[in-house]
Scaffold this motif. Sequence first.
Motif, PDB file in Angstrom:
ATOM      1  N   GLY A 117      29.390  26.040  29.360  1.00 39.44           N
ATOM      2  CA  GLY A 117      29.588  27.386  29.895  1.00 39.44           C
ATOM      3  C   GLY A 117      28.403  28.276  29.620  1.00 39.44           C
ATOM      4  O   GLY A 117      27.992  29.081  30.468  1.00 39.44           O
ATOM      5  N   ASN A 139      34.144  28.009  33.278  1.00 42.87           N
ATOM      6  CA  ASN A 139      33.545  28.895  34.269  1.00 42.87           C
ATOM      7  C   ASN A 139      33.258  30.259  33.672  1.00 42.87           C
ATOM      8  O   ASN A 139      33.968  30.705  32.760  1.00 42.87           O
ATOM      9  CB  ASN A 139      34.491  29.072  35.459  1.00 42.87           C
ATOM     10  N   ILE A 143      34.096  34.934  37.519  1.00 42.99           N
ATOM     11  CA  ILE A 143      33.350  33.844  38.133  1.00 42.99           C
ATOM     12  C   ILE A 143      32.303  34.349  39.117  1.00 42.99           C
ATOM     13  O   ILE A 143      31.342  33.646  39.444  1.00 42.99           O
ATOM     14  CB  ILE A 143      34.316  32.860  38.825  1.00 42.99           C
ATOM     15  N   GLU A 168      39.907  24.129  38.335  1.00 42.77           N
ATOM     16  CA  GLU A 168      38.867  25.063  37.888  1.00 42.77           C
ATOM     17  C   GLU A 168      37.513  24.668  38.457  1.00 42.77           C
ATOM     18  O   GLU A 168      36.694  25.524  38.797  1.00 42.77           O
ATOM     19  CB  GLU A 168      38.810  25.106  36.360  1.00 42.77           C
ATOM     20  N   LEU A 172      35.054  26.869  40.974  1.00 43.05           N
ATOM     21  CA  LEU A 172      33.611  27.058  40.820  1.00 43.05           C
ATOM     22  C   LEU A 172      32.885  26.630  42.094  1.00 43.05           C
ATOM     23  O   LEU A 172      31.969  27.330  42.554  1.00 43.05           O
ATOM     24  CB  LEU A 172      33.103  26.248  39.628  1.00 43.05           C
TER      25      LEU A 172
END
Length: 226
Positions: A117, A139, A143, A168, A172
Amino acid sequence: MGTMITFPSNGGETPGYLALPSTTPAPGIVVIQEWWGLEPHIRDVTDRFAAEGFVALAPDLYHGKVATEPDEARKLAMELEYDRAVAEIIAAARYLLSRAEVRGPKVGVVGFCMGGGLSLLSACRSDLFGAAVVFYGRNPNPIEQVRSLTCPLLGLYGEADQGIPPTEVERLRQALQEAGKQFELHIYPNAPHAFFNDTRASYRPEAAIDAWRRTLAFFRQHLKTA
């Protein structure tokens, strides 16, 4: 292969583990730790990058602290100030580019777990990076920060990751597509979180070997000199 050094950051100094390849100048890579800290596995990965022809630096974001139990690692990760950590990662990139052994004009950044991350977040906040790789990292929140991503991104995830599920990853993907960014995202079937860490029970050789191959090819493609 490597050695502990310090580099200037945030008006002070940050420790880090630096590994040099046999031939320089070479492209530079910042390697970002898991939530355990700058422990032997991350040093080994840093050495592996050097063996593949990169100047690799792993900043010690915990400044000497290393966790051995999950509860301890969770505590250290929760106490970490992300803005300071990102500033130290960017300072590590700047330090690499200042060294005669490093061939610019940009460096790469790669992170694992918590560091994944941070890798993406750092690449959203600085134009010093020419390529970013995320191994099962969370993320950014929000975002929409990926709109500021300054370089190509490679994301590597496990289908069986309980903390970062495929939904998830797809979130992204959608955000990156909407922002018009250059990226590749891969989800490895049946692989859990931390599938690359060969010191843990989560290690999955097939996924890890392929992810390493993709990572090296990605950095070699995007860190060519201008």
